[in-house]
Design a protein around this motif. Structure first.
Motif, PDB file in Angstrom:
ATOM      1  N   SER A 170       0.798  -1.223   0.000  1.00  0.00           N
ATOM      2  CA  SER A 170       0.000   0.000   0.000  1.00  0.00           C
ATOM      3  C   SER A 170       0.830   1.273   0.000  1.00  0.00           C
ATOM      4  O   SER A 170       0.511   2.220  -0.725  1.00  0.00           O
ATOM      5  CB  SER A 170      -0.936   0.021   1.222  1.00  0.00           C
ATOM      6  N   VAL A 183       0.133   3.754  -3.125  1.00  0.00           N
ATOM      7  CA  VAL A 183      -0.755   4.903  -2.902  1.00  0.00           C
ATOM      8  C   VAL A 183       0.000   6.208  -3.146  1.00  0.00           C
ATOM      9  O   VAL A 183      -0.533   7.142  -3.756  1.00  0.00           O
ATOM     10  CB  VAL A 183      -1.341   4.873  -1.477  1.00  0.00           C
ATOM     11  N   ARG A 230      -2.529   2.486   3.927  1.00  0.00           N
ATOM     12  CA  ARG A 230      -2.963   3.342   2.819  1.00  0.00           C
ATOM     13  C   ARG A 230      -2.924   4.813   3.217  1.00  0.00           C
ATOM     14  O   ARG A 230      -2.604   5.677   2.399  1.00  0.00           O
ATOM     15  CB  ARG A 230      -4.363   2.915   2.359  1.00  0.00           C
ATOM     16  N   PRO A 264      -9.724   5.064   0.625  1.00  0.00           N
ATOM     17  CA  PRO A 264      -8.897   3.867   0.784  1.00  0.00           C
ATOM     18  C   PRO A 264      -9.609   2.550   0.498  1.00  0.00           C
ATOM     19  O   PRO A 264      -9.019   1.486   0.693  1.00  0.00           O
ATOM     20  CB  PRO A 264      -8.471   3.941   2.255  1.00  0.00           C
ATOM     21  N   TYR A 304      -8.178   3.433  -3.634  1.00  0.00           N
ATOM     22  CA  TYR A 304      -7.735   2.044  -3.571  1.00  0.00           C
ATOM     23  C   TYR A 304      -8.921   1.186  -3.998  1.00  0.00           C
ATOM     24  O   TYR A 304     -10.066   1.574  -3.805  1.00  0.00           O
ATOM     25  CB  TYR A 304      -7.317   1.673  -2.148  1.00  0.00           C
ATOM     26  N   ASP A 305      -8.642   0.042  -4.602  1.00  0.00           N
ATOM     27  CA  ASP A 305      -9.662  -0.917  -5.054  1.00  0.00           C
ATOM     28  C   ASP A 305     -10.283  -0.516  -6.388  1.00  0.00           C
ATOM     29  O   ASP A 305     -11.319   0.166  -6.431  1.00  0.00           O
ATOM     30  CB  ASP A 305     -10.778  -1.124  -4.023  1.00  0.00           C
ATOM     31  N   ILE A 335      -6.184   1.839  -7.651  1.00  0.00           N
ATOM     32  CA  ILE A 335      -5.218   0.757  -7.469  1.00  0.00           C
ATOM     33  C   ILE A 335      -5.954  -0.566  -7.577  1.00  0.00           C
ATOM     34  O   ILE A 335      -6.912  -0.821  -6.834  1.00  0.00           O
ATOM     35  CB  ILE A 335      -4.513   0.877  -6.106  1.00  0.00           C
ATOM     36  N   GLN A 361      -5.870  -4.437  -7.070  1.00  0.00           N
ATOM     37  CA  GLN A 361      -5.160  -5.486  -6.348  1.00  0.00           C
ATOM     38  C   GLN A 361      -5.061  -6.745  -7.213  1.00  0.00           C
ATOM     39  O   GLN A 361      -5.955  -7.048  -8.010  1.00  0.00           O
ATOM     40  CB  GLN A 361      -5.868  -5.783  -5.034  1.00  0.00           C
TER      41      GLN A 361
END
Length: 332
Positions: A166, A170, A199, A250, A277-278, A293, A295
């Motif tokens: 992370s 990030v 994050r 996040p 994120y995700d 981001i 995963q």
């Protein structure tokens, strides 16, 4: 016996059966060859007496295995967990292992109860995205049933865990926009969780890397419950009298809630910068361009399978912590 190391022939002699019968029992073929439950129990009881020997422990684990792995996630509807479970189930299915998937609903008491139920069902191992504050509960389970933490690990835990990297990802995600702006808001929840905390650290690092000092007012967080992202952004909007110039969320569920507010107040895409994120495929078609981001679910699933396999075979793990590198998807 000439050697202290017990062999299959030795167990066969002590049990009064053939070595082939012992082999069938250890490899779970006793029903196929119609070996009686009494004979099976006699062989396993003898093996138990020598279970301090590593190879005997492996025989016993295999003989008593149920070919099931218990999985605990906090929210099955969360796109991150559903995608991970998709790849995890497919990876274990190739090995003829079934998953028993349970949900804690972010409730610590529920998590403990479902974990105990999985132990009662004699799962071979457990993969857990935990909401607990300590690993003591799972340390006790781990004595007989291997436990692997996923996504949410605990600081200084003695148990192995797998998570996405992370901090660097990030920082790299937000830097191009932080260079151009004089503010950047973090709209998050549950920052006490190690995954979210990492994050947040990455967010701060990204600002620092481009020389933008962190304003504490930019860091907006609370304990999570559904629609919390919407409420947090609404509060910022009312306090500032305008929307932030840039927002990082996040997690995917918080991003969805932030988007619902932006749509409600009819913000134009060019008037706000969004990062999260995700990644989810719906972002490719979003009215708002969002850098995210993604995963590596497939790699994480394969790593889980490999680690569980090592734990069940009493192999020493090369690492206790596994950080899987994600990918940045840009839409701006």
């Amino acid at each position: 016996m000439a050697s202290n190391k017990l062999k299959i022939n030795d167990i066969a002699r002590l049990a009064g059966v053939s070595a082939t019968t012992v082999s069938h029992i250890f490899n779970k073929r006793d029903k196929k060859y119609r070996i009686s439950p009494q004979t099976r129990q006699r062989v396993l009881s003898i093996a138990e007496q020598y279970s301090e020997q590593a190879h005997i422990r492996q025989y016993l684990v295999k003989a008593n295995s149920t070919d099931t792995i218990g999985v605990i996630v906090p929210d099955i509807s969360n796109s991150f967990f559903s995608m991970f479970l998709h790849y995890l189930e497919a990876s274990f299915r190739k090995k003829n292992i079934q998953l028993l998937i349970t949900c804690s609903h972010y409730n610590k008491d529920v998590e403990i109860k479902v974990a105990q139920n999985l132990v009662e069902r004699k799962v071979d191992a457990m993969i857990v995205a935990t909401s607990l504050d300590s690993d003591e509960f799972y340390i006790s389970i781990n004595q007989n049933t291997p436990v692997l933490f996923f996504d949410r690990y605990l600081k200084d835990t003695r148990l192995p865990f797998i998570a996405s990297e992370s901090l660097n990802s990030v920082a790299e995600l937000i830097q191009p926009y932080a260079r151009q702006l004089d503010e950047f808001y973090f709209i998050g929840c549950d920052t006490q969780l190690t995954s979210i905390e990492a994050r947040l650290k990455g967010f701060k690092q990204g600002l620092k890397n481009v020389g933008l000092a962190v304003n504490p007012q930019w860091l907006v967080s609370d304990n999570y419950h559904p629609n919390k992202g919407y409420l947090l952004l609404k509060g910022v909007h009312e306090k500032l009298g305008r929307l932030p110039k840039a927002i990082f969320t996040p997690s995917g569920n918080l991003l969805q809630e932030v988007l619902s507010y932006l749509v409600e107040v009819k913000v134009k895409p060019q008037d706000i910068c969004l990062c999260s994120y995700d990644y989810h495929i719906y972002l490719d078609y979003s009215y708002y361009p969002i850098d995210a981001i993604m995963q590596d679910f497939e790699n994480m699933a394969h790593t889980c399978v490999n680690v569980i396999n090592d734990l069940l075979n009493f192999n020493e793990l090369k690492y206790n912590a596994f950080f899987i590198k994600p990918q940045i998807i840009r839409h701006r």
